[in-house]
Design a protein around this motif. Sequence first.
Motif, PDB file in Angstrom:
ATOM      1  N   GLY A   1       6.859  -3.117   2.841  1.00  0.00           N
ATOM      2  CA  GLY A   1       5.789  -2.184   2.549  1.00  0.00           C
ATOM      3  C   GLY A   1       4.413  -2.704   2.882  1.00  0.00           C
ATOM      4  N   SER A   2       4.286  -4.000   3.153  1.00  0.00           N
ATOM      5  CA  SER A   2       2.995  -4.560   3.545  1.00  0.00           C
ATOM      6  C   SER A   2       2.812  -4.457   5.056  1.00  0.00           C
ATOM      7  CB  SER A   2       2.873  -6.017   3.080  1.00  0.00           C
ATOM      8  OG  SER A   2       3.859  -6.821   3.709  1.00  0.00           O
ATOM      9  N   ILE A   3       1.595  -4.715   5.498  1.00  0.00           N
ATOM     10  CA  ILE A   3       1.222  -4.582   6.905  1.00  0.00           C
ATOM     11  C   ILE A   3       0.619  -5.892   7.381  1.00  0.00           C
ATOM     12  CG2 ILE A   3      -0.401  -3.454   8.501  1.00  0.00           C
ATOM     13  CD1 ILE A   3      -0.124  -0.916   6.793  1.00  0.00           C
ATOM     14  N   VAL A   4       1.026  -6.338   8.559  1.00  0.00           N
ATOM     15  CA  VAL A   4       0.413  -7.502   9.204  1.00  0.00           C
ATOM     16  C   VAL A   4      -0.018  -7.086  10.603  1.00  0.00           C
ATOM     17  CG1 VAL A   4       0.701  -9.883   9.972  1.00  0.00           C
ATOM     18  CG2 VAL A   4       1.858  -9.103   7.895  1.00  0.00           C
ATOM     19  N   ILE A   5      -1.273  -7.364  10.926  1.00  0.00           N
ATOM     20  CA  ILE A   5      -1.823  -6.992  12.227  1.00  0.00           C
ATOM     21  C   ILE A   5      -2.184  -8.255  12.992  1.00  0.00           C
ATOM     22  CG2 ILE A   5      -3.720  -5.802  13.403  1.00  0.00           C
ATOM     23  CD1 ILE A   5      -3.851  -4.010  10.813  1.00  0.00           C
ATOM     24  N   ASP A   6      -1.645  -8.372  14.191  1.00  0.00           N
ATOM     25  CA  ASP A   6      -1.946  -9.486  15.098  1.00  0.00           C
ATOM     26  C   ASP A   6      -2.835  -8.935  16.202  1.00  0.00           C
ATOM     27  OD1 ASP A   6      -2.042 -11.525  16.945  1.00  0.00           O
ATOM     28  OD2 ASP A   6       0.093 -11.977  16.865  1.00  0.00           O
TER      29      ASP A   6
ATOM     30  N   VAL B   1      -6.398  -4.125   0.965  1.00  0.00           N
ATOM     31  CA  VAL B   1      -5.399  -3.152   0.531  1.00  0.00           C
ATOM     32  C   VAL B   1      -5.794  -1.784   1.083  1.00  0.00           C
ATOM     33  CG1 VAL B   1      -4.819  -4.399  -1.582  1.00  0.00           C
ATOM     34  CG2 VAL B   1      -6.608  -2.633  -1.639  1.00  0.00           C
ATOM     35  N   VAL B   2      -4.781  -0.927   1.222  1.00  0.00           N
ATOM     36  CA  VAL B   2      -5.052   0.452   1.616  1.00  0.00           C
ATOM     37  C   VAL B   2      -5.507   1.185   0.346  1.00  0.00           C
ATOM     38  CG1 VAL B   2      -4.099   2.576   2.563  1.00  0.00           C
ATOM     39  CG2 VAL B   2      -3.348   0.355   3.466  1.00  0.00           C
ATOM     40  N   GLN B   3      -6.807   1.388   0.235  1.00  0.00           N
ATOM     41  CA  GLN B   3      -7.348   2.015  -0.972  1.00  0.00           C
ATOM     42  C   GLN B   3      -6.998   3.499  -1.024  1.00  0.00           C
ATOM     43  OE1 GLN B   3      -8.719   0.238  -3.259  1.00  0.00           O
ATOM     44  NE2 GLN B   3      -9.631   1.736  -4.654  1.00  0.00           N
ATOM     45  N   PHE B   4      -7.105   4.165   0.114  1.00  0.00           N
ATOM     46  CA  PHE B   4      -6.699   5.574   0.213  1.00  0.00           C
ATOM     47  C   PHE B   4      -6.566   5.924   1.685  1.00  0.00           C
ATOM     48  CE2 PHE B   4     -11.328   5.375  -0.279  1.00  0.00           C
ATOM     49  CZ  PHE B   4     -11.784   6.114   0.800  1.00  0.00           C
ATOM     50  N   ALA B   5      -6.050   7.095   1.951  1.00  0.00           N
ATOM     51  CA  ALA B   5      -5.882   7.581   3.324  1.00  0.00           C
ATOM     52  C   ALA B   5      -6.380   9.012   3.397  1.00  0.00           C
ATOM     53  CB  ALA B   5      -4.425   7.491   3.750  1.00  0.00           C
ATOM     54  N   ARG B   6      -6.752   9.452   4.577  1.00  0.00           N
ATOM     55  CA  ARG B   6      -7.255  10.800   4.779  1.00  0.00           C
ATOM     56  C   ARG B   6      -6.617  11.397   6.036  1.00  0.00           C
ATOM     57  NH1 ARG B   6      -8.495  10.135   0.357  1.00  0.00           N
ATOM     58  NH2 ARG B   6     -10.546  10.254  -0.663  1.00  0.00           N
ATOM     59  N   GLU B   7      -6.308  12.686   5.951  1.00  0.00           N
ATOM     60  CA  GLU B   7      -5.841  13.422   7.117  1.00  0.00           C
ATOM     61  C   GLU B   7      -7.046  14.051   7.815  1.00  0.00           C
ATOM     62  OE1 GLU B   7      -2.853  16.240   6.119  1.00  0.00           O
ATOM     63  OE2 GLU B   7      -1.539  14.753   5.151  1.00  0.00           O
TER      64      GLU B   7
ATOM     65  N   GLY C   1      -9.427  10.276  14.637  1.00  0.00           N
ATOM     66  CA  GLY C   1      -8.160  10.905  14.958  1.00  0.00           C
ATOM     67  C   GLY C   1      -7.511  11.617  13.785  1.00  0.00           C
ATOM     68  N   ALA C   2      -6.181  11.629  13.795  1.00  0.00           N
ATOM     69  CA  ALA C   2      -5.420  12.450  12.856  1.00  0.00           C
ATOM     70  C   ALA C   2      -5.310  11.844  11.466  1.00  0.00           C
ATOM     71  CB  ALA C   2      -4.019  12.692  13.412  1.00  0.00           C
ATOM     72  N   ARG C   3      -5.400  10.540  11.338  1.00  0.00           N
ATOM     73  CA  ARG C   3      -5.288   9.881  10.041  1.00  0.00           C
ATOM     74  C   ARG C   3      -6.193   8.654  10.030  1.00  0.00           C
ATOM     75  NH1 ARG C   3      -2.685  13.898   9.956  1.00  0.00           N
ATOM     76  NH2 ARG C   3      -0.593  14.271   9.083  1.00  0.00           N
ATOM     77  N   ALA C   4      -6.626   8.279   8.829  1.00  0.00           N
ATOM     78  CA  ALA C   4      -7.347   7.020   8.644  1.00  0.00           C
ATOM     79  C   ALA C   4      -6.921   6.391   7.333  1.00  0.00           C
ATOM     80  CB  ALA C   4      -8.855   7.243   8.662  1.00  0.00           C
ATOM     81  N   LEU C   5      -6.611   5.098   7.372  1.00  0.00           N
ATOM     82  CA  LEU C   5      -6.293   4.313   6.188  1.00  0.00           C
ATOM     83  C   LEU C   5      -7.489   3.401   5.931  1.00  0.00           C
ATOM     84  CD1 LEU C   5      -3.529   5.276   7.397  1.00  0.00           C
ATOM     85  CD2 LEU C   5      -2.525   3.187   6.469  1.00  0.00           C
ATOM     86  N   TYR C   6      -8.054   3.476   4.735  1.00  0.00           N
ATOM     87  CA  TYR C   6      -9.310   2.804   4.410  1.00  0.00           C
ATOM     88  C   TYR C   6      -9.015   1.472   3.735  1.00  0.00           C
ATOM     89  CZ  TYR C   6     -11.521   7.232   5.568  1.00  0.00           C
ATOM     90  OH  TYR C   6     -11.952   8.356   6.240  1.00  0.00           O
ATOM     91  N   LEU C   7      -9.539   0.391   4.317  1.00  0.00           N
ATOM     92  CA  LEU C   7      -9.236  -0.956   3.848  1.00  0.00           C
ATOM     93  C   LEU C   7     -10.328  -1.456   2.916  1.00  0.00           C
ATOM     94  CD1 LEU C   7      -7.919  -2.588   7.153  1.00  0.00           C
ATOM     95  CD2 LEU C   7      -6.701  -1.182   5.477  1.00  0.00           C
TER      96      LEU C   7
ATOM     97  N   VAL D   1       3.220   4.283   4.209  1.00  0.00           N
ATOM     98  CA  VAL D   1       2.395   3.322   3.476  1.00  0.00           C
ATOM     99  C   VAL D   1       2.109   3.821   2.063  1.00  0.00           C
ATOM    100  CG1 VAL D   1       0.138   2.192   3.401  1.00  0.00           C
ATOM    101  CG2 VAL D   1       1.353   2.392   5.561  1.00  0.00           C
ATOM    102  N   ALA D   2       2.294   2.934   1.103  1.00  0.00           N
ATOM    103  CA  ALA D   2       2.028   3.268  -0.296  1.00  0.00           C
ATOM    104  C   ALA D   2       0.580   2.939  -0.653  1.00  0.00           C
ATOM    105  CB  ALA D   2       2.979   2.484  -1.211  1.00  0.00           C
ATOM    106  N   HIS D   3       0.108   3.577  -1.721  1.00  0.00           N
ATOM    107  CA  HIS D   3      -1.221   3.278  -2.257  1.00  0.00           C
ATOM    108  C   HIS D   3      -1.310   1.799  -2.608  1.00  0.00           C
ATOM    109  CE1 HIS D   3      -4.968   3.845  -4.369  1.00  0.00           C
ATOM    110  NE2 HIS D   3      -4.451   3.418  -5.507  1.00  0.00           N
TER     111      HIS D   3
END
Length: 238
Positions: free
Chosen positions: A87-92, A126-132, A168-174, A217-219
């Motif tokens: 459930g976690s995310i790692v970005i390289d 952390v992904v605080q929230f997401a928006r469409e 774009g279509a979605r954004a996950l706010y860090l 992705v979970a809250h």
Amino acid sequence: MFTRRTFLGAASAAAVSACTRTPEPQPAMAFQQTDAPPPEPVIPPLPARYGAITDEPFPVPAIPEGVVPENLWMQEVDSPFRGHAPGSIVIDPDAGFLHFMLQDGRALRYGVGTGAQGRGWHGEAVVQFAREWPRWKVPDEMIARRPDLEPYSVANGGMDGGPGNPLGARALYLFQNGQDTLYRIHGACEPEYLGQAVSSGCIRMLDQDVIDLNERVAHHAKVTVLPSLRPGPLPGVY
């Protein structure tokens, strides 16, 4: 009868024959094979998931064939980051990959565009929230570089969501320690820039991929962005 005249004629003919070189047989001309043109590269067809999406508030166009390399398509792989929880995310950023952790040491790998040198963020969040189809509210530091974006500043309410919006279509706010990092994982990555470090700092995905990721992705999911080891500055694309 052999006369003197016959003798002289024969002698002259012999002399001419002796001075005339018999042509040597010429070797047959070797067959010259011209190089055949190289075969056209085989472009694997994109999976159906990269086709047009028509049931969103705004249309999402299909990804053109032959633009996105196969290694940047979403695919399940063995996770190279075994210490991170499902459930976690790692970005390289240097590899141009986002890994969403699954069970049993597996991960979903997506191709991403990342921040140009000097503009990327790294660390844990952390992904605080997401928006469409989110509004784009341009940070002041970006307006300092791009004064033409001032109409879309936070003070002016930003840009409406939809086609042409850079999120774009979605954004996950860090967020980090309860504070907005101002960095996002979002859509609207032009396919030709996928896997490259050309953005103003955010993690950009194809809209088809960010829609998929957003559903998984979970809250408060943990996000780790590895530091870039890429030398030298690169041009920015906003």
